[in-house]
Design a protein around this motif. Structure first.
Motif, PDB file in Angstrom:
ATOM      1  N   SER A  34     -16.116  13.994 -45.550  1.00  0.00           N
ATOM      2  CA  SER A  34     -17.286  14.570 -46.196  1.00  0.00           C
ATOM      3  C   SER A  34     -18.536  13.965 -45.574  1.00  0.00           C
ATOM      4  CB  SER A  34     -17.245  14.287 -47.705  1.00  0.00           C
ATOM      5  OG  SER A  34     -18.343  14.872 -48.361  1.00  0.00           O
ATOM      6  N   ARG A  35     -19.610  14.727 -45.576  1.00  0.00           N
ATOM      7  CA  ARG A  35     -20.824  14.282 -44.889  1.00  0.00           C
ATOM      8  C   ARG A  35     -21.595  13.211 -45.654  1.00  0.00           C
ATOM      9  NH1 ARG A  35     -20.461  19.755 -43.646  1.00  0.00           N
ATOM     10  NH2 ARG A  35     -21.505  20.351 -45.579  1.00  0.00           N
TER      11      ARG A  35
ATOM     12  N   THR B  40     -10.574  21.746 -47.511  1.00  0.00           N
ATOM     13  CA  THR B  40     -11.555  22.174 -46.507  1.00  0.00           C
ATOM     14  C   THR B  40     -11.948  21.006 -45.608  1.00  0.00           C
ATOM     15  OG1 THR B  40     -13.237  21.864 -48.230  1.00  0.00           O
ATOM     16  CG2 THR B  40     -12.459  24.106 -47.844  1.00  0.00           C
TER      17      THR B  40
ATOM     18  N   GLY C 221     -11.808  20.870 -42.490  1.00  0.00           N
ATOM     19  CA  GLY C 221     -12.481  21.308 -41.276  1.00  0.00           C
ATOM     20  C   GLY C 221     -13.988  21.351 -41.408  1.00  0.00           C
ATOM     21  N   THR C 222     -14.483  21.445 -42.627  1.00  0.00           N
ATOM     22  CA  THR C 222     -15.931  21.444 -42.853  1.00  0.00           C
ATOM     23  C   THR C 222     -16.310  20.212 -43.665  1.00  0.00           C
ATOM     24  OG1 THR C 222     -15.584  22.890 -44.784  1.00  0.00           O
ATOM     25  CG2 THR C 222     -16.147  23.943 -42.686  1.00  0.00           C
ATOM     26  N   ASP C 223     -16.031  20.261 -44.963  1.00  0.00           N
ATOM     27  CA  ASP C 223     -16.308  19.148 -45.867  1.00  0.00           C
ATOM     28  C   ASP C 223     -15.360  19.327 -47.045  1.00  0.00           C
ATOM     29  OD1 ASP C 223     -17.431  17.575 -48.032  1.00  0.00           O
ATOM     30  OD2 ASP C 223     -19.274  17.427 -46.869  1.00  0.00           O
TER      31      ASP C 223
ATOM     32  N   ARG D  97     -14.319  10.455 -42.602  1.00  0.00           N
ATOM     33  CA  ARG D  97     -15.154  11.576 -42.158  1.00  0.00           C
ATOM     34  C   ARG D  97     -14.684  12.895 -42.765  1.00  0.00           C
ATOM     35  NH1 ARG D  97     -16.084   9.990 -35.742  1.00  0.00           N
ATOM     36  NH2 ARG D  97     -17.051   7.966 -36.164  1.00  0.00           N
TER      37      ARG D  97
ATOM     38  N   ASP E 227     -16.328  21.098 -50.218  1.00  0.00           N
ATOM     39  CA  ASP E 227     -16.442  22.556 -50.343  1.00  0.00           C
ATOM     40  C   ASP E 227     -15.312  23.091 -51.218  1.00  0.00           C
ATOM     41  OD1 ASP E 227     -18.622  22.413 -48.669  1.00  0.00           O
ATOM     42  OD2 ASP E 227     -17.513  23.029 -46.873  1.00  0.00           O
TER      43      ASP E 227
END
Length: 402
Positions: free
Chosen positions: A207-208, A34, A36-38, A205, A41
């Protein structure tokens, strides 16, 4: 005791749950990465579905993995030695430069967008001038990428001082080539791994927050090479592993050290990895077709046929880099294209490599052939330090069969 082993790749995140009491593979699962998001996830979705575990181990090649550039003294000596050591550390080597660097030369290095620079040069006690010159150039160039210094030990402190004075993250370690003909990969490999974990993985980048960076303990190819070495230790001869991926084809070999082998100026690595960045069954199909045509290798039009051609070309290149594979007793194929194929189809795809009489390399005589169907090499590599017996048992169970 159950532990989870995760491999976060660019396309998929794979999970293996292992009982480290006896090395039993309890469960496997995968989830699209994932990115595209984190990436957490997908990781958390897998962990939620596997039940309670005592510990989580993780390696990653997401975000392009570890991109590394080499700056050395001589193209065929220190730079070549550093290139091979970097590959053994799981890096994707994006540029190799040799000699006294100019501003234009460093701009070329920078354009390759490395995550880490491996700075080498000279044997211990040898001429330090080129190494010091290149360190001064880097310091003056406002370089910001972390630097691993693994050259002439006599110049190590001065090189480190030059770079740290400009605020560069520096890891100074033992010389990759302390003497002509003696290659020492262990200190540099450890330093590259530490820099990857401390400075690189968090900067992708993916993961947040900081949790993912804390979770990862190795680049995926580094974990795989550790697993390859552990499996090789259980064999009566040499081991060859071919991992065909969507973007690259990696070849690993673990050879029994031969004290009678002739000396090599840049030393020998008995456990080594090569990466073919133009051979991938998803994103580099054109590269496979071009390389196969150049090598006069035929392959099918489907994914497995292209994987067969990629194997032949990649192993030829690996052998031509100075790897004597005639004493290989076990060949392991890895990658989704082999894992998802029927056993007879996977064997047929590997056959051209094992019978490559036109390739110009010494073929293994009668190797055992297996497919890493349960993807255990990376988990075994992750477990090797803390649970070596379990990791070895895991490999025996799953790689001794076709």
């Amino acid at each position: 005791m159950l532990v989870a082993c995760l491999d976060v790749g660019s396309t998929d995140t794979k999970l293996a749950v292992v009982d480290v009491g006896d090395g039993t593979l309890v469960a496997t699962a995968s989830h699209p990465t994932t990115a595209g998001t984190d990436v957490l996830d997908g990781v958390d979705a897998l962990l939620a579905g596997c039940g309670p575990v005592r510990r989580v181990y993780c390696c990653s090649s997401a975000g392009g993995g570890l991109r590394l550039a080499v700056v050395g003294q001589e193209a065929l000596v220190s730079a070549d030695a550093a290139h091979r050591v970097a590959l053994s550390a799981g890096a994707r080597v994006v540029h190799v430069a040799a000699g006294r660097q100019t501003p234009d030369g460093l701009r070329t290095v920078r354009a390759a967008r490395p995550d880490v620079l491996l700075l080498v040069g000279g044997t211990d006690g040898g001429d330090p001038d080129t190494l010091l010159h290149n360190a001064r150039r880097l310091a003056a160039a406002r370089w910001r990428v972390p630097v691993v210094v693994a050259g002439n030990a006599d110049a190590r402190d001065e090189v480190t001082a030059l770079l740290t004075a400009r605020g560069l993250p520096v890891a100074a370690t033992g010389n990759v080539l302390p003497r002509i003909g003696v290659l020492d990969p262990v200190p540099a490999r450890a330093a590259i791994r530490e820099v990857f974990l401390r400075h690189v993985i968090g900067g992708k980048r993916l993961s947040r927050g900081p949790r993912f960076a804390r979770l990862v303990s190795a680049a995926t190819p580094d974990a795989v090479l550790t697993g390859v070495g552990l499996y090789a230790d259980q064999l009566p001869g040499d081991l060859l592993v071919v991992d065909v991926g969507g973007a690259t084809t990696d070849v690993y070999s673990a050879l029994v050290p031969d004290e009678t082998a002739g000396a090599a100026v840049a030393g020998r690595l008995w456990r080594a990895r090569t990466v073919e960045g133009d051979l991938g069954v998803r994103w580099n199909v054109d590269g496979i077709l071009a390389a196969a045509a150049a090598e006069k290798v035929t392959g099918g039009d489907d994914t497995l046929g292209r994987a067969a051609a990629a194997c032949v070309v990649a192993v030829r290149r690996h052998a031509r880099a100075g790897r004597d594979l005639r004493n290989v007793v076990s060949v392991v194929a890895s990658g989704g294209v082999f894992r998802h194929a029927e056993p007879h189809a996977a064997a047929a795809a590997l056959a051209p490599t094992l019978h490559d009489h036109a390739g110009g390399w010494a073929l293994p005589r009668a190797p055992h052939v297996a497919v890493d169907r349960d993807y255990v090499l990376a988990p075994a590599g992750l477990l090797a330090a803390d649970h070596p017996d379990a990791a070895a048992a895991l490999l025996r169970r799953h790689l001794h069969r076709p």
